[in-house]
Design an enzyme around this catalytic site. Sequence first.
Site, PDB file in Angstrom:
ATOM      1  N   SER B  52       0.865  -1.168   0.000  1.00 53.42           N
ATOM      2  CA  SER B  52       0.000   0.000   0.000  1.00 53.42           C
ATOM      3  C   SER B  52       0.905   1.222   0.000  1.00 53.42           C
ATOM      4  O   SER B  52       1.871   1.290   0.779  1.00 53.42           O
ATOM      5  CB  SER B  52      -0.921  -0.017   1.220  1.00 53.42           C
ATOM      6  OG  SER B  52      -1.924   0.959   1.041  1.00 53.42           O
ATOM      7  N   GLU B  53       0.611   2.180  -0.873  1.00 58.08           N
ATOM      8  CA  GLU B  53       1.585   3.249  -1.141  1.00 58.08           C
ATOM      9  C   GLU B  53       1.832   4.164   0.050  1.00 58.08           C
ATOM     10  O   GLU B  53       2.795   4.917   0.054  1.00 58.08           O
ATOM     11  CB  GLU B  53       1.172   4.065  -2.368  1.00 58.08           C
ATOM     12  CG  GLU B  53      -0.201   4.688  -2.326  1.00 58.08           C
ATOM     13  CD  GLU B  53      -1.212   3.839  -3.073  1.00 58.08           C
ATOM     14  OE1 GLU B  53      -1.128   2.585  -2.993  1.00 58.08           O
ATOM     15  OE2 GLU B  53      -2.098   4.423  -3.723  1.00 58.08           O
ATOM     16  N   ASN B  54       0.965   4.097   1.069  1.00 59.35           N
ATOM     17  CA  ASN B  54       1.207   4.930   2.244  1.00 59.35           C
ATOM     18  C   ASN B  54       2.253   4.318   3.183  1.00 59.35           C
ATOM     19  O   ASN B  54       2.416   4.795   4.301  1.00 59.35           O
ATOM     20  CB  ASN B  54      -0.099   5.208   2.988  1.00 59.35           C
ATOM     21  CG  ASN B  54      -0.811   3.948   3.411  1.00 59.35           C
ATOM     22  OD1 ASN B  54      -0.902   3.003   2.657  1.00 59.35           O
ATOM     23  ND2 ASN B  54      -1.295   3.932   4.632  1.00 59.35           N
ATOM     24  N   SER B  94       8.450   4.122  -0.858  1.00 62.27           N
ATOM     25  CA  SER B  94       7.256   3.425  -1.320  1.00 62.27           C
ATOM     26  C   SER B  94       7.074   3.596  -2.832  1.00 62.27           C
ATOM     27  O   SER B  94       6.763   2.641  -3.548  1.00 62.27           O
ATOM     28  CB  SER B  94       6.031   3.958  -0.578  1.00 62.27           C
ATOM     29  OG  SER B  94       4.908   3.192  -0.893  1.00 62.27           O
TER      30      SER B  94
END
Lengths: 221, 216
Positions: B52-54, B94
């Site tokens: 997840s990009e966070n 990320s």
Amino acid sequence: MDKSVENLATAVAPITDGATVMIGGFGSSGVPLGLIDALFEQGANGLTVISNNAGAAEVGIARLIKAGRVAKVICSYPRTPGSIWFEKRFEAGEIALEIVPQGTLAERIRAAGAGLGGFLTPTAYGTKLAEGKETRVIDGRGYVLEAPLPADFAIIRAECGDRWGNLRFHATARNFNPVMAMAAKNTIAEVRVLSEAALPPETVVTPGIFVQSVVEYGERP
Amino acid sequence: MKAMGLNALDDAQLAARVAQDIPDGAYVNLGIGKPTHVSGYVPEGREVIYHSENGILGLGPTPPLGEEDPELIDASKRFVTAAPGAAYFEHSDSFAMMRGGHIDIAVLGAYQVAENGDLANWATLDETFPPAVGGAMDLVVGVPSIFVMMRHVNRDGSPKILKECTYPLTGLGVVNRVYTDLAVLDVTGDGFRLVELTDGNSLEAVQAVTEARILT
């Protein structure tokens, strides 16, 4: 050396009208809510806010936007569930918006902190978000030249800090906070715990050189 | 709304269909909305690592009520857990994973897909509606397999699978495969090629609600 400050109000006192302010966080995670509330009370106006989102409901960045204190938002995703205040101001033409792809936003911030003049990214090549930007083709692939994105201030959130400004983070509350710390002239960190002892060097994620002041704010959202 | 007279998969069936094509050992990014449901249907015995990009690699299941960590969320801002082997990292790392070709598969929603693989999923033509790009443009340039998961047609019946996109593009020539409620299509150098039809649908009926030509 002691970068710790007494309270949130003292921490945000240097922020002036018209300043460019990076605000850490993604969604509701890792947002420096204590510092944002202190900035609200402090009164600085005409701010340019650099953040991934534009706040939701009536808290955090949304509180500043509701009060008309934000002139411009530079972000990747202003439209989260409950981002009513941003949407109202945007529809009324009362707030400027610069949309930046999320990875380009992070890297532009990093470039500013790392002393780079910009970088070439394939992201957004050939799209509306690359219009007017310099491009290059390298080995048959198109790239867009992106500029560094610095700020006057960064207000960020960490789990734990020490008086040297060293920080470590909790879970996905890390997000934009370390990279923003690098890119601002004056980085103010809100920490859940201000440690009397120095953080063990192996656990430091953001080295204190990137942080100008640390203030304890024990509440977790 | 499903196209008239055609057999359409519901959202759960569509997620299950996409999940069949997620192999063991893959690093996968699931876009916000419908794609997040794919992880619930990956066949047992496959270990898939979700990004997840966070800032998390190794998303685990939804936490039980009352045990949520407000600082442990995914890109859809839902509460999640960290699976064994998970890692946390900051945003520029990320996106290095995404742009740098380290993630194997991304599953994304879309407004429109064109026969040359162009994708439109971040902005409409409505200027009063603030655009929101998030990480979509970074994913499509960096991830080798881009799967789109969407309804085959819009609510008003107009096509989403087009000769050319009319909405602003997310990426050029980036889509590899499209999963809809009516069919699965591959994007090839010659255009869309049929992989399969949802049971009970004829190619002619699906072609009738598709602007682009479907090759067989």
